[in-house]
Design an enzyme around this catalytic site. Structure first.
Site, short mmCIF file in Angstrom:
data_model
loop_
_atom_site.label_atom_id
_atom_site.label_comp_id
_atom_site.label_asym_id
_atom_site.label_seq_id
_atom_site.Cartn_x
_atom_site.Cartn_y
_atom_site.Cartn_z
CD1 TRP A 136 -18.32 12.30 12.03
CD2 TRP A 136 -17.99 10.56 11.11
NE1 TRP A 136 -17.75 10.86 12.39
CE2 TRP A 136 -18.10 9.72 11.83
CE3 TRP A 136 -18.79 9.62 9.91
CZ2 TRP A 136 -17.26 8.49 11.78
CZ3 TRP A 136 -18.89 8.47 10.42
CH2 TRP A 136 -18.39 7.73 10.54
CE LYS B 250 -13.17 11.35 13.23
NZ LYS B 250 -12.24 11.36 11.97
CB THR C 16 -0.89 -0.38 1.68
OG1 THR C 16 0.09 0.20 2.58
CG2 THR C 16 -1.71 -0.78 1.03
CD GLU D 90 -5.29 -3.03 1.32
OE1 GLU D 90 -5.55 -1.69 0.43
OE2 GLU D 90 -4.73 -2.03 3.05
P1 ADP Z 1 -3.19 4.18 -0.64
O1 ADP Z 1 -4.55 3.39 0.46
O2 ADP Z 1 -2.53 4.16 -0.12
O3 ADP Z 1 -4.32 5.49 -0.92
P2 ADP Z 1 -4.63 2.38 -2.52
O4 ADP Z 1 -4.78 2.60 -3.31
O5 ADP Z 1 -4.60 0.64 -2.16
O6 ADP Z 1 -3.49 2.97 -1.51
O7 ADP Z 1 -6.26 3.26 -1.37
C1 ADP Z 1 -7.36 2.74 -1.69
C2 ADP Z 1 -8.64 2.90 -1.29
O8 ADP Z 1 -8.68 4.90 -2.40
C3 ADP Z 1 -9.66 3.36 -0.90
O9 ADP Z 1 -9.75 2.45 0.33
C4 ADP Z 1 -10.76 4.61 -0.89
O10 ADP Z 1 -10.45 5.20 0.53
C5 ADP Z 1 -10.16 5.07 -2.28
N1 ADP Z 1 -10.17 5.16 -2.98
C6 ADP Z 1 -10.76 4.05 -4.24
N2 ADP Z 1 -11.75 4.18 -4.54
C7 ADP Z 1 -12.54 4.84 -5.07
C8 ADP Z 1 -13.55 6.02 -5.06
N3 ADP Z 1 -13.53 5.05 -6.25
N4 ADP Z 1 -14.29 6.54 -4.86
C9 ADP Z 1 -13.31 6.72 -3.48
N5 ADP Z 1 -12.04 6.64 -2.99
C10 ADP Z 1 -11.81 5.62 -3.60
#
Ligand code: ADP
Length: 542
Positions: A442, A437, A183, A326
């Site tokens: 929220w 918050k 990640t 993940e």
């Molecule tokens: P990082 O956590 O480092 O950004 P990832 O690419 O695995 O790495 O990110 C996953 C996260 O990206 C998700 O948990 C979410 O918060 C965000 N995410 C992915 N796709 C979307 C989407 N279509 N809309 C909003 N958030 C998104």
């Protein structure tokens, strides 16, 4: 009673052999610093087998980690299959991580060899002394410049594979590790996810479903999303599995080059994060984009205004998908279904601005963050989004932080706050750590910034929570104005009035040159929070 069917392993070898056998004449195109390289899947397959033999000749362990530090290219695609199909584990390194994070993950994964594009050696070579397990560096000449690393055996990719005969592949354990990805580590060290052959096989099929992204043989796929960002969202595997023509942007990641490629290669499906598509849209003006049939986009929320701007300009809205490293990553896709037929156009635009319905194979649920109670899909209840399925991680690689990310019954806790509609559409409200918050309630930073980005003079906007003596936190809007335009704080607040609840209106608006981005091109709220760490809101004395 047991079934009477054959038990055949779901391995990447099958995807590879399909491309080799069924689609040997289809093309893999790579943009380079100096032009365009083209070859067929037939040649790609032959080179991939030679590369696997080269891994043997280098003495890479039977399950050794094979790292890449590379752009999206045909060679990277060879590595995508040569490593796992010969039993090794592909480890894609994010070229934009901080140096100390690269060092951490190379050592944590115990990479034995790194394949690096020449143009990226300037970033990698200085880190060589910090790597404990790397024995060889293989340089892929991409027309760029970069220094040879010192203190390690340096080999040339083409010489290496040119000296080999094609290898036979024989992985037959579908639970064997195929690849790993960390990640991007917005807090703490990155965490490693290890995909199996089976999980990748099933995820590939998921990406090929018509109700998902629907990659198919007639597609021309342009993965703008880097191959080190969550498996290029499955597009490299799905391209090979389906025999779609693949167009690799190489180091040409600037909007004008991407727009040129879409037009000149007749791209049908191009995928990337929202910030990419924000930059590309103006470059598509006046071009023939009639080949495009889908623009999958995710990684962060797709502003409705962006999707609608695509619909207005090229007649095609953005296809939003949600996922995480993940989750392989494709977990939900916002296709409009017949369930919603008859909705007026503006409500359909809201559906497209959601994160969509779970892909067949993936289960999603929302849970109360305090009690863990599972919440109803009523379009109102907000809770943490949790995921389960055969391509969802069950833990992190050799990491004591695993337990906190999974529920007692094995679901992944995503760290996203979401609402589910009765039709099964997910709406991400925010990341848990980004939500503002205010007085026990929220405020969704995502919703607020998307409304601000609907303003015609706004190029980018990000909202963060800033400490407030009375309300705990209040929203601060950080806005980038389009070139040549002028905008005041009052105009932004006035624009939002009526679009969001009164108590959501930002307490202040600051104008900045650019929203800082993460290593994969998302808005970096963490950097913004650091920047406005000691910012005092004008309302702090109220
Ligand atoms: P990082 O956590 O480092 O950004 P990832 O690419 O695995 O790495 O990110 C996953 C996260 O990206 C998700 O948990 C979410 O918060 C965000 N995410 C992915 N796709 C979307 C989407 N279509 N809309 C909003 N958030 C998104």
């Amino acid at each position: 009673m047991q079934g009477t069917m054959q038990d055949r392993p779901l391995t990447l070898n099958h995807l590879f052999e399909r491309a080799e056998r069924l689609n040997p004449t289809k093309e893999v195109v790579t943009a380079t610093a100096t032009g365009v390289d083209r070859y067929t899947y037939g040649e790609w397959a032959d080179r991939t087998r030679r590369l696997a033999a080269a891994l043997d000749s280098l003495g890479i362990s039977p399950d050794g980690r094979v790292a890449t530090f590379a752009w999206n290219t045909g060679r990277h695609l060879e590595l995508y299959f040569a490593a796992p199909c010969s039993g090794r584990v592909l480890h894609t390194l994010n070229i934009r991580l901080f140096p100390e994070q690269v060092t951490y993950i190379v050592n944590h994964a115990e990479d034995e060899v790194i394949f690096v594009d020449r143009s990226l050696l300037g970033l990698l070579a200085p880190l060589m002394p910090t790597f404990r397990t790397v024995r060889h560096v293989v340089v892929m000449e991409d027309g760029g410049q970069g220094p040879d690393p010192e203190g390690v055996e340096v080999l040339d990719y083409e010489e290496l594979i040119g000296a080999q005969a094609p290898a036979e592949f024989g992985v037959d354990d579908e639970y064997r590790a195929a690849s790993m990805c960390y990640t991007s580590g917005t807090t703490g060290n990155p965490k490693g996810v290890v995909y199996t052959h089976r999980s990748t096989f099933l995820h590939t099929m998921g990406a090929m479903l018509a109700d998902s992204v629907g990659v198919c043989e007639s597609d021309v796929v342009l993965p703008v999303v880097p191959m080190f960002h969550a498996n290029a969202w499955g597009l490299a595997h799905a391209g090979v599995a389906s025999g779609a023509k693949l167009v690799m942007p190489g180091p040409n990641m600037v909007p004008v080059k991407l727009a040129e490629m879409i037009e000149s290669e007749d791209v049908t499906l191009a995928a990337g994060v929202p910030t990419i598509w924000m930059g590309v849209l103006p470059e598509l003006a006046g071009r023939d984009t009639s080949s495009l049939r889908a623009i999958p986009c995710g990684g962060s929320a797709v502003p409705k205004a962006l999707s609608e701007a695509y619909r207005a300009q090229i007649g095609l809205p953005i296809l939003q998908a949600w996922g995480m490293t993940e989750t392989s990553p494709v977990a939900s896709v916002a296709n409009v279904t017949t369930v919603l037929e008859g909705l007026p156009e503006d409500e359909l635009a809201d559906v497209r601005a959601s994160q969509g319905r779970p892909v067949l194979g993936v289960e999603l649920r929302i849970a109360d963050q305090a009690t863990g109670e599972i919440l109803p899909w009523d379009g109102q209840s907000r809770g943490e989004l949790q995921a389960a399925g055969p391509w969802i991680a069950a833990g992190y690689y050799d990491d004591p932080r695993s337990p906190e990310s999974f529920t007692d019954d094995g679901w992944l806790k995503t760290g996203d706050v979401a609402v589910m509609t009765p039709e099964g559409y997910v709406r991400i409200v925010d990341r848990t750590k980004d939500v503002v918050k205010s007085g026990g309630e929220w405020i969704s930073s995502v919703e607020l910034e998307n409304e601000i980005m609907a303003h015609p003079k706004v190029a980018e906007a990000a909202v963060i929570g800033v400490p407030h003596p009375k309300w705990a936190e209040r929203p601060l809007a950080c806005v980038v104005v389009k070139p040549g335009e002028e905008l005041t704080k009052e105009e932004v607040v006035e624009f939002l009035d009526g679009r969001v609840a009164k108590w959501w209106l930002p307490d202040d608006v600051v104008f900045i040159d650019e929203v800082p981005k993460t290593s994969v091109g998302k808005f970096s709220k963490k950097d913004l929070r650091d920047r406005f760490d000691d910012y005092t809101l004008p309302t702090a004395g109220d």
